[in-house]
Write a protein that holds these residues in place. Sequence first.
Motif, PDB file in Angstrom:
ATOM      1  N   LEU A 244       0.963  -1.484  -0.069  1.00 26.07           N
ATOM      2  CA  LEU A 244       0.128  -0.079   0.087  1.00 26.07           C
ATOM      3  C   LEU A 244       0.843   1.229  -0.058  1.00 26.07           C
ATOM      4  CD1 LEU A 244      -3.114  -0.268   2.326  1.00 26.07           C
ATOM      5  CD2 LEU A 244      -2.847  -0.348  -0.236  1.00 26.07           C
ATOM      6  N   VAL A 245       1.880   1.218   0.919  1.00 30.70           N
ATOM      7  CA  VAL A 245       2.649   2.376   0.816  1.00 30.70           C
ATOM      8  C   VAL A 245       3.476   2.761  -0.263  1.00 30.70           C
ATOM      9  CG1 VAL A 245       4.675   3.300   1.960  1.00 30.70           C
ATOM     10  CG2 VAL A 245       2.899   2.506   3.459  1.00 30.70           C
ATOM     11  N   SER A 246       3.695   1.536  -1.013  1.00 27.56           N
ATOM     12  CA  SER A 246       4.456   1.674  -2.373  1.00 27.56           C
ATOM     13  C   SER A 246       3.676   2.094  -3.512  1.00 27.56           C
ATOM     14  CB  SER A 246       5.273   0.352  -2.528  1.00 27.56           C
ATOM     15  OG  SER A 246       6.482  -0.064  -1.470  1.00 27.56           O
ATOM     16  N   ARG A 247       2.538   1.618  -3.355  1.00 33.32           N
ATOM     17  CA  ARG A 247       1.626   2.131  -4.452  1.00 33.32           C
ATOM     18  C   ARG A 247       0.893   3.490  -4.206  1.00 33.32           C
ATOM     19  NH1 ARG A 247       0.250   0.365  -8.978  1.00 33.32           N
ATOM     20  NH2 ARG A 247      -1.722  -0.071  -8.824  1.00 33.32           N
ATOM     21  N   TRP A 248       0.645   3.725  -3.114  1.00 31.69           N
ATOM     22  CA  TRP A 248      -0.148   5.156  -2.964  1.00 31.69           C
ATOM     23  C   TRP A 248       0.673   6.222  -2.196  1.00 31.69           C
ATOM     24  CZ3 TRP A 248      -4.355   5.241  -5.685  1.00 31.69           C
ATOM     25  CH2 TRP A 248      -4.872   4.111  -5.989  1.00 31.69           C
ATOM     26  N   LEU A 249       1.615   5.760  -1.147  1.00 34.35           N
ATOM     27  CA  LEU A 249       1.689   6.830  -0.323  1.00 34.35           C
ATOM     28  C   LEU A 249       3.508   7.474  -0.524  1.00 34.35           C
ATOM     29  CD1 LEU A 249       0.580   5.517   3.041  1.00 34.35           C
ATOM     30  CD2 LEU A 249      -0.478   7.249   1.406  1.00 34.35           C
ATOM     31  N   SER A 250       4.088   6.426  -1.146  1.00 32.03           N
ATOM     32  CA  SER A 250       5.363   7.152  -1.738  1.00 32.03           C
ATOM     33  C   SER A 250       5.528   8.020  -2.804  1.00 32.03           C
ATOM     34  CB  SER A 250       6.118   5.791  -2.212  1.00 32.03           C
ATOM     35  OG  SER A 250       6.300   4.742  -1.343  1.00 32.03           O
ATOM     36  N   GLU A 251       6.615   8.588  -2.517  1.00 34.98           N
ATOM     37  CA  GLU A 251       6.775  10.050  -3.576  1.00 34.98           C
ATOM     38  C   GLU A 251       6.822   9.348  -5.134  1.00 34.98           C
ATOM     39  OE1 GLU A 251       9.855  13.627  -4.508  1.00 34.98           O
ATOM     40  OE2 GLU A 251       9.865  12.711  -2.651  1.00 34.98           O
ATOM     41  N   ARG A 252       7.658   7.944  -5.019  1.00 36.46           N
ATOM     42  CA  ARG A 252       7.685   7.384  -6.464  1.00 36.46           C
ATOM     43  C   ARG A 252       7.021   5.978  -6.542  1.00 36.46           C
ATOM     44  NH1 ARG A 252       9.680   3.059  -8.328  1.00 36.46           N
ATOM     45  NH2 ARG A 252      10.275   2.623 -10.751  1.00 36.46           N
ATOM     46  N   LYS A 253       5.852   6.136  -6.866  1.00 33.77           N
ATOM     47  CA  LYS A 253       4.781   4.902  -6.904  1.00 33.77           C
ATOM     48  C   LYS A 253       5.358   3.692  -7.597  1.00 33.77           C
ATOM     49  CE  LYS A 253       0.791   8.048  -5.527  1.00 33.77           C
ATOM     50  NZ  LYS A 253       1.686   9.097  -5.474  1.00 33.77           N
ATOM     51  N   GLN A 254       5.538   2.724  -7.059  1.00 35.25           N
ATOM     52  CA  GLN A 254       5.769   1.516  -7.790  1.00 35.25           C
ATOM     53  C   GLN A 254       4.658   1.047  -8.621  1.00 35.25           C
ATOM     54  OE1 GLN A 254       8.501  -1.091  -5.834  1.00 35.25           O
ATOM     55  NE2 GLN A 254       8.999   0.411  -4.128  1.00 35.25           N
ATOM     56  N   THR A 255       4.897   0.142  -9.554  1.00 35.33           N
ATOM     57  CA  THR A 255       3.970  -0.567 -10.310  1.00 35.33           C
ATOM     58  C   THR A 255       3.687  -1.838 -10.122  1.00 35.33           C
ATOM     59  OG1 THR A 255       5.465  -1.760 -11.812  1.00 35.33           O
ATOM     60  CG2 THR A 255       4.759   0.560 -12.455  1.00 35.33           C
ATOM     61  N   LEU A 256       2.696  -2.680 -10.244  1.00 34.41           N
ATOM     62  CA  LEU A 256       2.290  -3.865  -9.898  1.00 34.41           C
ATOM     63  C   LEU A 256       3.530  -5.029 -10.177  1.00 34.41           C
ATOM     64  CD1 LEU A 256      -1.452  -4.099 -10.852  1.00 34.41           C
ATOM     65  CD2 LEU A 256      -0.544  -3.866  -8.514  1.00 34.41           C
ATOM     66  N   GLY A 257       3.774  -4.788 -11.589  1.00 41.49           N
ATOM     67  CA  GLY A 257       5.137  -5.641 -11.839  1.00 41.49           C
ATOM     68  C   GLY A 257       6.066  -5.380 -11.041  1.00 41.49           C
ATOM     69  N   GLU A 258       6.438  -4.073 -10.567  1.00 40.11           N
ATOM     70  CA  GLU A 258       8.039  -4.056  -9.936  1.00 40.11           C
ATOM     71  C   GLU A 258       7.716  -4.775  -8.257  1.00 40.11           C
ATOM     72  OE1 GLU A 258       9.549   0.463 -11.357  1.00 40.11           O
ATOM     73  OE2 GLU A 258       7.721   0.230  -9.842  1.00 40.11           O
ATOM     74  N   LEU A 259       6.373  -4.455  -8.020  1.00 41.00           N
ATOM     75  CA  LEU A 259       6.285  -5.364  -6.684  1.00 41.00           C
ATOM     76  C   LEU A 259       6.119  -7.019  -6.930  1.00 41.00           C
ATOM     77  CD1 LEU A 259       3.633  -2.966  -5.190  1.00 41.00           C
ATOM     78  CD2 LEU A 259       5.958  -3.173  -4.188  1.00 41.00           C
ATOM     79  N   ALA A 260       5.440  -7.246  -7.948  1.00 38.51           N
ATOM     80  CA  ALA A 260       5.707  -8.718  -8.051  1.00 38.51           C
ATOM     81  C   ALA A 260       6.905  -9.350  -8.329  1.00 38.51           C
ATOM     82  CB  ALA A 260       4.738  -8.848  -9.574  1.00 38.51           C
TER      83      ALA A 260
END
Length: 287
Positions: A244-260
């Motif tokens: 959640l933090v990586s997708r919505w709250l970080s300055e650089r939002k990560q993609t689903l592919g990056e988190l996968a």
Amino acid sequence: MSKALVQGQHVLAVPIGDLDAYISAVYSLPVLAVEEEQALARRWRDEQDLDAARKLVLHHLRFVVQVARGYLGYGLPLADLIQEGNIGLMKAVKRFDPDMGVRLVSFAVHWIRAEIHEFILRNWRIVKVATTKAQRKLFFNLRGAKKRLGWLNRQEVEAVAKDLGLTPEDVLEMELRLSGQDVAFDPDPADDEEEGHRLAPAAYLEDGRADPALALEEQDWSEHHRGRLHAALEQLDERSRDILVSRWLSERKQTLGELAGKYGVSAERIRQIENQAIRKLRTAMAA
């Protein structure tokens, strides 16, 4: 200095800024015969002949002047009304089909009036009095009725509404708009020297943004929600919280592919974990 109106091989010199000379020049151009108008229109439609289009425009400028004079009661310069009407004429020539069975002037009058109407609505007042199609119809029809009748009584309001296919409430609202005047928000320094001048809105309208109590309340409310959000995040497992933090709250939002790639699962699985975590957050925040 002068500008020129071209008729075939003849050039009519018209002094810039001299409206009377311009009107005299356009009225000196003869009205086209039906056969000549049809031939020019076909040359423009079929061959994109700019000279043919230019002649169609020039020989119909007199009709723009006639239409524009009908709108002098709005207090706008005749030269500006003619200029806007000329734009409408050019649009009409561009779209005219000689096979429709009508003269160009009959087709163009709609486009000429439409451009003049737009100009009047933009410039009659600082604050626009008509924005919707119904309000525009009311503006041009009701203004004429008011000049004849003054303030409308209930029977007249209902008659106007029936004629235009609108409600009496629409008519009453437009009547109020027409009777209003533009007022500057900030005071005019010259008014301070006059007795009995009307106060500008800046002198009495309240600005709620400057209320310290409201500002403090908004700040407290924001901090309260922020605290509840952090508390709800702490209730999630580490992986869900990180997603959640990586997708919505970080300055650089990560993609689903990056988190996968980070967790060694599919992007669809990351999306499912994200949706489950969001539902948990909503439940915790609503509690």
